[in-house]
Design an enzyme around this catalytic site. Structure first.
Site, PDB file in Angstrom:
ATOM      1  N   HIS A 112      -3.371  -6.570   5.439  1.00 45.95           N
ATOM      2  CA  HIS A 112      -4.667  -6.276   4.874  1.00 45.95           C
ATOM      3  C   HIS A 112      -5.810  -7.352   5.148  1.00 45.95           C
ATOM      4  O   HIS A 112      -5.423  -8.364   5.714  1.00 45.95           O
ATOM      5  CB  HIS A 112      -4.316  -6.356   3.356  1.00 45.95           C
ATOM      6  CG  HIS A 112      -3.895  -5.003   2.815  1.00 45.95           C
ATOM      7  ND1 HIS A 112      -2.500  -4.681   2.940  1.00 45.95           N
ATOM      8  CD2 HIS A 112      -4.236  -3.657   2.508  1.00 45.95           C
ATOM      9  CE1 HIS A 112      -2.045  -3.498   2.502  1.00 45.95           C
ATOM     10  NE2 HIS A 112      -3.302  -3.094   2.036  1.00 45.95           N
ATOM     11  N   LYS A 117      -8.325  -9.315  -0.002  1.00 43.03           N
ATOM     12  CA  LYS A 117      -7.428  -8.611  -1.056  1.00 43.03           C
ATOM     13  C   LYS A 117      -6.993  -9.558  -1.939  1.00 43.03           C
ATOM     14  O   LYS A 117      -6.338 -10.681  -1.567  1.00 43.03           O
ATOM     15  CB  LYS A 117      -6.426  -7.841  -0.199  1.00 43.03           C
ATOM     16  CG  LYS A 117      -5.423  -7.238  -1.218  1.00 43.03           C
ATOM     17  CD  LYS A 117      -4.508  -6.261  -0.462  1.00 43.03           C
ATOM     18  CE  LYS A 117      -3.523  -5.788  -1.079  1.00 43.03           C
ATOM     19  NZ  LYS A 117      -3.938  -4.813  -2.445  1.00 43.03           N
TER      20      LYS A 117
HETATM   21  N1  LIG Z   1      -4.901   2.938  -4.466  1.00 38.34           N
HETATM   22  C1  LIG Z   1      -5.444   2.774  -3.327  1.00 38.34           C
HETATM   23  O1  LIG Z   1      -5.627   3.929  -2.602  1.00 38.34           O
HETATM   24  C2  LIG Z   1      -6.316   1.698  -3.080  1.00 38.34           C
HETATM   25  C3  LIG Z   1      -6.302   0.745  -4.127  1.00 38.34           C
HETATM   26  N2  LIG Z   1      -7.002  -0.428  -3.712  1.00 38.34           N
HETATM   27  C4  LIG Z   1      -7.041  -1.667  -5.045  1.00 38.34           C
HETATM   28  O2  LIG Z   1      -8.220  -1.218  -5.808  1.00 38.34           O
HETATM   29  C5  LIG Z   1      -8.646  -2.622  -6.085  1.00 38.34           C
HETATM   30  C6  LIG Z   1      -9.752  -2.884  -5.947  1.00 38.34           C
HETATM   31  O3  LIG Z   1     -10.175  -3.287  -4.590  1.00 38.34           O
HETATM   32  P1  LIG Z   1     -11.431  -3.525  -3.772  1.00 38.34           P
HETATM   33  O4  LIG Z   1     -12.473  -2.607  -4.109  1.00 38.34           O
HETATM   34  O5  LIG Z   1     -11.172  -4.028  -2.480  1.00 38.34           O
HETATM   35  O6  LIG Z   1     -11.792  -4.887  -4.684  1.00 38.34           O
HETATM   36  P2  LIG Z   1     -13.247  -5.598  -4.880  1.00 38.34           P
HETATM   37  O7  LIG Z   1     -13.042  -6.865  -5.363  1.00 38.34           O
HETATM   38  O8  LIG Z   1     -14.125  -5.201  -3.586  1.00 38.34           O
HETATM   39  O9  LIG Z   1     -13.778  -4.805  -6.032  1.00 38.34           O
HETATM   40  C7  LIG Z   1     -13.263  -4.639  -7.522  1.00 38.34           C
HETATM   41  C8  LIG Z   1     -14.641  -4.537  -8.263  1.00 38.34           C
HETATM   42  O10 LIG Z   1     -14.145  -4.459  -9.537  1.00 38.34           O
HETATM   43  C9  LIG Z   1     -15.132  -5.095 -10.409  1.00 38.34           C
HETATM   44  N3  LIG Z   1     -14.379  -5.517 -11.752  1.00 38.34           N
HETATM   45  C10 LIG Z   1     -13.644  -6.438 -11.827  1.00 38.34           C
HETATM   46  N4  LIG Z   1     -13.248  -6.449 -13.254  1.00 38.34           N
HETATM   47  C11 LIG Z   1     -14.035  -5.500 -13.876  1.00 38.34           C
HETATM   48  C12 LIG Z   1     -13.968  -4.917 -15.015  1.00 38.34           C
HETATM   49  N5  LIG Z   1     -13.426  -5.396 -16.063  1.00 38.34           N
HETATM   50  N6  LIG Z   1     -14.801  -3.783 -15.365  1.00 38.34           N
HETATM   51  C13 LIG Z   1     -15.642  -3.308 -14.171  1.00 38.34           C
HETATM   52  N7  LIG Z   1     -15.480  -3.649 -13.043  1.00 38.34           N
HETATM   53  C14 LIG Z   1     -14.761  -4.752 -12.879  1.00 38.34           C
HETATM   54  C15 LIG Z   1     -15.542  -6.536  -9.689  1.00 38.34           C
HETATM   55  O11 LIG Z   1     -16.664  -7.153  -9.967  1.00 38.34           O
HETATM   56  C16 LIG Z   1     -15.746  -5.774  -8.282  1.00 38.34           C
HETATM   57  O12 LIG Z   1     -17.077  -5.415  -8.044  1.00 38.34           O
HETATM   58  C17 LIG Z   1      -7.651  -3.623  -5.833  1.00 38.34           C
HETATM   59  O13 LIG Z   1      -6.364  -3.561  -6.965  1.00 38.34           O
HETATM   60  C18 LIG Z   1      -6.960  -2.677  -4.463  1.00 38.34           C
HETATM   61  O14 LIG Z   1      -5.745  -3.071  -4.380  1.00 38.34           O
HETATM   62  C19 LIG Z   1      -8.138  -0.784  -2.546  1.00 38.34           C
HETATM   63  C20 LIG Z   1      -7.844   0.284  -1.797  1.00 38.34           C
HETATM   64  C21 LIG Z   1      -7.118   1.469  -1.737  1.00 38.34           C
HETATM   65  O1  LIG Z   2      -6.618  -3.933  -1.663  1.00 45.90           O
HETATM   66  C1  LIG Z   2      -6.554  -2.865  -0.523  1.00 45.90           C
HETATM   67  O2  LIG Z   2      -7.367  -2.815   0.305  1.00 45.90           O
HETATM   68  C2  LIG Z   2      -5.574  -1.941  -0.554  1.00 45.90           C
HETATM   69  N1  LIG Z   2      -4.836  -1.796  -1.883  1.00 45.90           N
HETATM   70  C3  LIG Z   2      -3.801  -1.011  -2.130  1.00 45.90           C
HETATM   71  C4  LIG Z   2      -2.453  -1.409  -2.111  1.00 45.90           C
HETATM   72  O3  LIG Z   2      -2.446  -2.747  -2.450  1.00 45.90           O
HETATM   73  O4  LIG Z   2      -1.656  -0.820  -1.474  1.00 45.90           O
HETATM   74  C5  LIG Z   2      -3.934   0.405  -1.207  1.00 45.90           C
HETATM   75  C6  LIG Z   2      -4.419   0.078   0.046  1.00 45.90           C
HETATM   76  O5  LIG Z   2      -3.427  -0.696   0.734  1.00 45.90           O
HETATM   77  C7  LIG Z   2      -5.570  -0.667   0.189  1.00 45.90           C
END
Ligand SMILES: NC(=O)C1=CN([C@@H]2O[C@H](COP(=O)(O)OP(=O)(O)OC[C@H]3O[C@@H](n4cnc5c(N)ncnc54)[C@H](O)[C@@H]3O)[C@@H](O)[C@H]2O)C=CC1
Ligand SMILES: O=C(O)C1=N[C@H](C(=O)O)C[C@H](O)C1
Length: 247
Positions: free
Chosen positions: A132, A136
């Site tokens: 990643h 992350k």
């Molecule tokens: N299930 C999936 O397909 C995917 C899951 N993810 C997951 O999504 C999550 C976020 O990833 P990113 O967007 O890359 O992180 P990021 O750090 O870019 O964004 C997270 C956002 O959430 C905000 N935030 C934090 N606490 C908050 C709260 N209590 N209320 C509202 N906003 C809040 C932060 O200020 C930030 O703007 C991670 O856990 C990641 O692993 C990421 C990509 C795909």
């Molecule tokens: O943080 C990410 O970027 C992603 N988070 C998810 C994970 O932890 O599996 C999904 C994807 O891999 C991207």
């Protein structure tokens, strides 16, 4: 359908806002981030919340949604079996609310996990490598943890013992971490988005499954599908595969 996004200023949240705005039948009524109040979700009349925040924040968000009768589509990682049980407990008092928690919303990653589960019983050796971007928050990835759990369950059902490994680690971590007894390695590298390899080894052969998300748009068809369907699926669903016809 009125949809709100939590984590709207983040990498995934911003992409989710764009996807909701572009989707027929979905109306983006709020995009909230860390400085906003969850009560704004009620004021906006949100029927579905999409959460891409942080493992430390997601449980409070979910509890609020469930207690306020709002369906939730959750991509945020960090869901242990104990945390999932907590969610089930809250849902017991809100039987009409639907919650989808998906470790990965990309169709390719869902298929990779399914193929890994199918292959697991045929190979004594297995290792998972997730790769990643370096911003992350967590390791191992939610996808890698879920993949390891699925592989482990399939191995147990097939009566396979431990993954063979005679190596002594000279440096802690050299052989990765063990998730459900499956070795998992986490790479953080500039230039990457989200990638995973599952390596299987047997007698004189190996099988490698690899999935690559080149951009965060790869997750959006799954997110939009989740937002459209979650209201029709009361209770907790873990994994987008339950919303897809894979068989
Ligand atoms: N299930 C999936 O397909 C995917 C899951 N993810 C997951 O999504 C999550 C976020 O990833 P990113 O967007 O890359 O992180 P990021 O750090 O870019 O964004 C997270 C956002 O959430 C905000 N935030 C934090 N606490 C908050 C709260 N209590 N209320 C509202 N906003 C809040 C932060 O200020 C930030 O703007 C991670 O856990 C990641 O692993 C990421 C990509 C795909
Ligand atoms: O943080 C990410 O970027 C992603 N988070 C998810 C994970 O932890 O599996 C999904 C994807 O891999 C991207």
């Amino acid at each position: 359908m009125k949809v709100a996004v939590l984590g709207a200023r983040g990498r995934m949240g911003a992409e989710a806002c764009r996807a909701v705005e572009a989707a027929d039948g979905l109306d983006l009524v709020a995009g909230l981030d860390v400085d906003d109040q969850l009560a704004d979700l009620r004021a906006a009349g949100a029927e579905v919340v999409i959460d891409f925040t942080h493992p430390d924040a997601v449980l409070d968000n979910l509890r609020f949604c469930i207690e306020n009768g709002i369906n939730a589509v959750v991509g945020t990682t960090g869901f242990t079996p104990e945390r999932l049980d907590q969610v089930r407990g809250w849902l017991a008092d809100a039987p009409k609310v639907g919650v989808l928690i998906a470790p990965n919303f990309s169709v390719g990653a869902v298929l990779m996990m399914r193929f890994a589960e199918q292959a697991a019983r045929f190979f004594p050796s297995v290792e998972v490598i997730e790769l990643h971007h370096p911003r992350k928050a967590d390791a191992p990835s939610g996808t890698a943890a879920r993949t390891a759990e699925l592989i482990s369950a399939a191995r147990q059902q097939a009566g396979l013992g431990e993954v063979p490994d005679a190596t002594t680690q000279e440096v802690a971590g050299a052989r990765g971490a063990r998730v459900a007894d499956v070795p998992v390695h986490s790479v953080r590298l500039s230039g990457l988005v989200a990638h995973q390899e599952v390596l299987f080894g047997g007698e004189d052969e190996t099988l490698t499954l690899r999935h690559d998300s080149m951009a965060r748009t790869s997750f959006m068809p799954g997110v939009v599908l989740g937002a459209r369907m979650v209201g029709e699926r009361p209770g907790l669903t873990v994994g987008l595969e339950h919303y897809l016809d894979l068989d």
